[in-house]
Design a protein around this motif. Structure first.
Motif, PDB file in Angstrom:
ATOM      1  N   LEU A 350      25.089  35.909  34.219  1.00 38.80           N
ATOM      2  CA  LEU A 350      25.740  36.010  35.818  1.00 38.80           C
ATOM      3  C   LEU A 350      25.957  34.191  35.380  1.00 38.80           C
ATOM      4  CD1 LEU A 350      24.696  38.449  36.957  1.00 38.80           C
ATOM      5  CD2 LEU A 350      24.836  36.512  39.153  1.00 38.80           C
ATOM      6  N   THR A 351      26.957  33.500  35.873  1.00 39.05           N
ATOM      7  CA  THR A 351      27.006  32.172  35.838  1.00 39.05           C
ATOM      8  C   THR A 351      25.672  31.932  36.536  1.00 39.05           C
ATOM      9  OG1 THR A 351      28.336  31.764  37.858  1.00 39.05           O
ATOM     10  CG2 THR A 351      28.736  32.462  35.119  1.00 39.05           C
ATOM     11  N   PRO A 352      25.538  30.480  36.207  1.00 37.75           N
ATOM     12  CA  PRO A 352      24.480  29.755  37.288  1.00 37.75           C
ATOM     13  C   PRO A 352      25.583  29.789  38.719  1.00 37.75           C
ATOM     14  CG  PRO A 352      24.234  28.441  35.292  1.00 37.75           C
ATOM     15  CD  PRO A 352      25.817  29.665  35.023  1.00 37.75           C
ATOM     16  N   LEU A 353      26.231  29.128  39.054  1.00 40.29           N
ATOM     17  CA  LEU A 353      26.708  29.053  40.283  1.00 40.29           C
ATOM     18  C   LEU A 353      27.002  30.551  40.819  1.00 40.29           C
ATOM     19  CD1 LEU A 353      28.586  28.282  42.477  1.00 40.29           C
ATOM     20  CD2 LEU A 353      30.254  28.801  40.889  1.00 40.29           C
ATOM     21  N   GLU A 354      26.997  31.404  40.615  1.00 46.81           N
ATOM     22  CA  GLU A 354      26.826  32.936  40.873  1.00 46.81           C
ATOM     23  C   GLU A 354      25.793  32.987  40.988  1.00 46.81           C
ATOM     24  OE1 GLU A 354      30.433  35.928  38.622  1.00 46.81           O
ATOM     25  OE2 GLU A 354      28.906  35.691  37.329  1.00 46.81           O
ATOM     26  N   ALA A 355      24.864  32.773  40.151  1.00 54.14           N
ATOM     27  CA  ALA A 355      23.280  32.861  40.903  1.00 54.14           C
ATOM     28  C   ALA A 355      22.958  32.206  41.389  1.00 54.14           C
ATOM     29  CB  ALA A 355      22.132  32.449  39.529  1.00 54.14           C
ATOM     30  N   LEU A 356      23.664  31.000  42.396  1.00 51.88           N
ATOM     31  CA  LEU A 356      23.127  30.584  42.920  1.00 51.88           C
ATOM     32  C   LEU A 356      24.108  30.350  44.406  1.00 51.88           C
ATOM     33  CD1 LEU A 356      21.027  28.101  44.320  1.00 51.88           C
ATOM     34  CD2 LEU A 356      23.524  26.091  43.804  1.00 51.88           C
ATOM     35  N   ILE A 388      15.881  17.672  40.987  1.00 50.57           N
ATOM     36  CA  ILE A 388      16.851  18.719  40.106  1.00 50.57           C
ATOM     37  C   ILE A 388      18.094  17.430  39.128  1.00 50.57           C
ATOM     38  CG2 ILE A 388      16.006  20.919  40.383  1.00 50.57           C
ATOM     39  CD1 ILE A 388      18.842  21.216  41.806  1.00 50.57           C
ATOM     40  N   ALA A 389      19.195  17.111  38.681  1.00 47.79           N
ATOM     41  CA  ALA A 389      19.832  16.768  37.724  1.00 47.79           C
ATOM     42  C   ALA A 389      21.435  16.991  38.488  1.00 47.79           C
ATOM     43  CB  ALA A 389      20.020  16.785  36.570  1.00 47.79           C
ATOM     44  N   ARG A 390      21.690  18.597  38.181  1.00 49.12           N
ATOM     45  CA  ARG A 390      22.460  19.561  39.125  1.00 49.12           C
ATOM     46  C   ARG A 390      22.377  20.807  39.016  1.00 49.12           C
ATOM     47  NH1 ARG A 390      22.098  18.127  33.464  1.00 49.12           N
ATOM     48  NH2 ARG A 390      23.451  16.589  34.005  1.00 49.12           N
ATOM     49  N   PRO A 391      23.179  21.322  40.373  1.00 45.99           N
ATOM     50  CA  PRO A 391      22.299  22.474  40.963  1.00 45.99           C
ATOM     51  C   PRO A 391      22.372  23.341  39.798  1.00 45.99           C
ATOM     52  CG  PRO A 391      24.426  22.126  41.641  1.00 45.99           C
ATOM     53  CD  PRO A 391      24.306  20.736  40.883  1.00 45.99           C
ATOM     54  N   ALA A 392      22.632  23.908  38.670  1.00 43.31           N
ATOM     55  CA  ALA A 392      22.853  25.244  37.835  1.00 43.31           C
ATOM     56  C   ALA A 392      20.893  24.687  36.879  1.00 43.31           C
ATOM     57  CB  ALA A 392      23.369  24.404  36.715  1.00 43.31           C
ATOM     58  N   ASP A 393      21.053  23.877  37.097  1.00 40.39           N
ATOM     59  CA  ASP A 393      19.346  23.660  36.536  1.00 40.39           C
ATOM     60  C   ASP A 393      18.151  24.603  37.806  1.00 40.39           C
ATOM     61  OD1 ASP A 393      20.682  21.212  35.632  1.00 40.39           O
ATOM     62  OD2 ASP A 393      18.683  19.885  35.395  1.00 40.39           O
ATOM     63  N   LEU A 394      18.647  24.496  38.919  1.00 36.22           N
ATOM     64  CA  LEU A 394      17.902  25.539  39.741  1.00 36.22           C
ATOM     65  C   LEU A 394      17.342  27.151  38.765  1.00 36.22           C
ATOM     66  CD1 LEU A 394      18.840  24.928  43.368  1.00 36.22           C
ATOM     67  CD2 LEU A 394      16.759  24.916  42.214  1.00 36.22           C
ATOM     68  N   ALA A 395      18.665  27.918  37.960  1.00 32.84           N
ATOM     69  CA  ALA A 395      18.628  28.643  37.203  1.00 32.84           C
ATOM     70  C   ALA A 395      18.258  28.987  36.311  1.00 32.84           C
ATOM     71  CB  ALA A 395      20.006  29.601  37.641  1.00 32.84           C
ATOM     72  N   TYR A 396      18.805  27.594  35.395  1.00 32.50           N
ATOM     73  CA  TYR A 396      18.350  26.860  33.998  1.00 32.50           C
ATOM     74  C   TYR A 396      17.195  26.595  33.189  1.00 32.50           C
ATOM     75  CZ  TYR A 396      18.166  23.637  30.235  1.00 32.50           C
ATOM     76  OH  TYR A 396      17.564  23.412  29.116  1.00 32.50           O
ATOM     77  N   ALA A 397      15.518  26.475  34.314  1.00 34.62           N
ATOM     78  CA  ALA A 397      14.947  25.479  33.954  1.00 34.62           C
ATOM     79  C   ALA A 397      13.701  27.310  33.813  1.00 34.62           C
ATOM     80  CB  ALA A 397      13.809  24.597  34.736  1.00 34.62           C
ATOM     81  N   ILE A 398      12.589  27.220  33.133  1.00 35.87           N
ATOM     82  CA  ILE A 398      11.634  28.491  33.598  1.00 35.87           C
ATOM     83  C   ILE A 398      10.716  27.984  33.681  1.00 35.87           C
ATOM     84  CG2 ILE A 398      10.827  30.443  32.261  1.00 35.87           C
ATOM     85  CD1 ILE A 398      13.318  30.544  30.416  1.00 35.87           C
TER      86      ILE A 398
END
Ligand SMILES: N=CN[C@@H](CCC(=O)O)C(=O)O
Ligand SMILES: [Zn+2]
Length: 421
Positions: A350-356, A388-398
């Motif tokens: 999934l892309t981070p946008l799809e996940a959010l 966060i630096a950008r919305p994709a960080d929500l899915a990125y960081a564990i």
């Protein structure tokens, strides 16, 4: 980037009346159709709703201003599929699986869902709340403001009622909106062994009418599976829900293709959930009905499933994708929606946008809630503020804890909340 100018144009500042609270110096991801980013923005609240959002320079007057120091703001996250109210855990079964047993073997031997049924029946209401609250608090600390909670570990009228009452209590004592789902057709209780049709009679003719009359049910679900209920039995549950005017959803195509997704789509289902064995016919039926695909990567990961949902087919058909924790003791002991997003991206691309979108706008749709899930004027003021630096960080960081604060119905809180009662 400023994709949100249109939102500012429809702003309602309520004439001369000042707003209750104005967030300034904030970066918005409105999640209306995409990230919907607005840099150097402001967002105003009035009466627990979003009154206005747009460029900071155009902000209306407000009684109180809150400078967000450049933080990102999204809609509050929505976990649209959980079994979070239950007693006990099943680490013993997990260990047995690591020693060679399968999930289906364990279920057929009276373990699995039924072992949680025994523990849940034995626990008092207060004990159920005591065991469930820490799981809910873990989600709230990550910016979750709406949570679906299923019954399904009671499997008898009074025990299902207790689960649903505890779920409602969670919404009363914690800052989260709870949507309750009756999942009486989750497994066959021991009292009905060998009499699945009789149990479905009980679910449809006794349990659902009583629970609906008590105002405990927002939606109805079933487990359509070899180790759950057949297509025909599931159809009876969906018919009963329809008689009570209740929306439906379904655990469908998790371990095998039972035609469950197409079935729930025929009833205008809110969602079909899991979907690893979803057929092309199921995809087409969901697209026609507007049924959301709720993806549960925690269960896929924890069961080490081999087959992933047909994501490209779902995308091509335009089926909205949601992502949820499926928090439960057997297949997904997961209390992090951010980790569910990461799993969906890492395991399934999934892309981070799809996940959010899957944890905001699409998850709200999976609950039939048009008042949450995006930042738009008129929506309920359920918001999350992030470091966060950008919305994709929500899915990125564990394992990161990026949630700085949440707003529930207009009330600003820190993410670490305590039981109110
Ligand atoms: N699939 C059915 N229900 C749950 C599992 C429940 C359990 O094993 O306790 C699920 O969503 O994965
Ligand atoms: Zn589930």
């Amino acid at each position: 980037m400023n994709e949100g100018g249109a939102a500012a144009a429809v702003a309602d500042t309520g004439g001369a009346a000042p707003c209750d609270l104005l967030f300034t110096n904030v970066r918005l991801a409105t999640m209306a159709g995409g990230y919907g980013e607005i840099d150097d923005a402001a967002l105003a609240l009035r009466g627990g709703r979003i009154a206005w959002l747009g460029a900071r320079r155009d902000a209306p007057r407000a009684c109180v201003e809150h400078d967000c120091g450049g933080a990102w703001m999204t809609p509050g996250l929505v976990d649209c599929h959980t079994h979070i109210v239950h007693a006990g855990n099943r680490s013993d079964e997990w260990e047995a699986r690591l020693n060679g047993a399968t999930y289906e073997d364990i279920a057929r031997r009276g373990g699995g869902i039924l072992s949680t049924v025994r523990a849940t029946r034995a626990a008092s209401d207060d004990e159920l709340l005591r065991q469930s609250a820490p799981r809910v608090l873990a989600l709230l600390a990550e910016g979750v403001t709406t949570l679906e909670i299923k019954s399904g570990y009671g499997l008898a009228l009074e025990d299902e009622a207790r689960m649903l009452r505890v779920a409602r209590r969670i919404g009363d004592v914690l800052p989260v909106q709870v949507c309750t789902t009756f999942l009486g057709a989750h497994a066959l209780p021991p009292e009905f062994a060998g009499r699945a049709d009789d149990y479905i009679d009980e679910v449809c003719e006794r349990m659902l009418p009583a629970l609906a009359a008590a105002g405990l049910v927002d939606a109805v679900d079933a487990f359509c599976e070899r180790i759950g209920f057949s297509h025909a039995q599931t159809a009876r549950v969906l018919d009963a829900a329809r008689c009570h005017g209740l929306p439906v959803k379904l655990h469908a195509e998790q371990l095998s293709d039972q035609g469950g997704a197409a079935l729930v789509a025929q009833y205008g289902g809110l969602s079909a959930d899991h979907l690893e064995y979803l057929s092309p016919e199921g995809v087409a039926a969901m697209a026609r009905a507007g049924t959301v695909a709720v993806l549960l990567p925690g269960a896929y990961y924890f069961l080490r499933e081999q087959r992933m949902p047909p994501l490209d087919a779902l995308r091509r058909a335009g089926v909205p994708l949601a992502v949820a924790t499926d928090c439960n003791p057997g297949t997904s002991p997961l209390t992090s929606l951010l980790l569910a997003m990461n799993l969906a991206c890492t395991l399934w691309r999934l892309t981070p946008l799809e996940a959010l979108l899957g944890c905001t706008a699409h998850a709200a749709r999976a609950l039939g809630r048009s008042d949450i899930g995006t930042l738009e004027p008129g929506k309920r003021a359920d918001l999350a503020l992030w470091d966060i630096a950008r919305p994709a960080d929500l899915a990125y960081a564990i394992g990161a804890r990026p949630c700085r604060a949440v707003v529930n119905g207009g009330v600003l809180r820190l993410p670490q909340v305590e039981l109110a009662a």
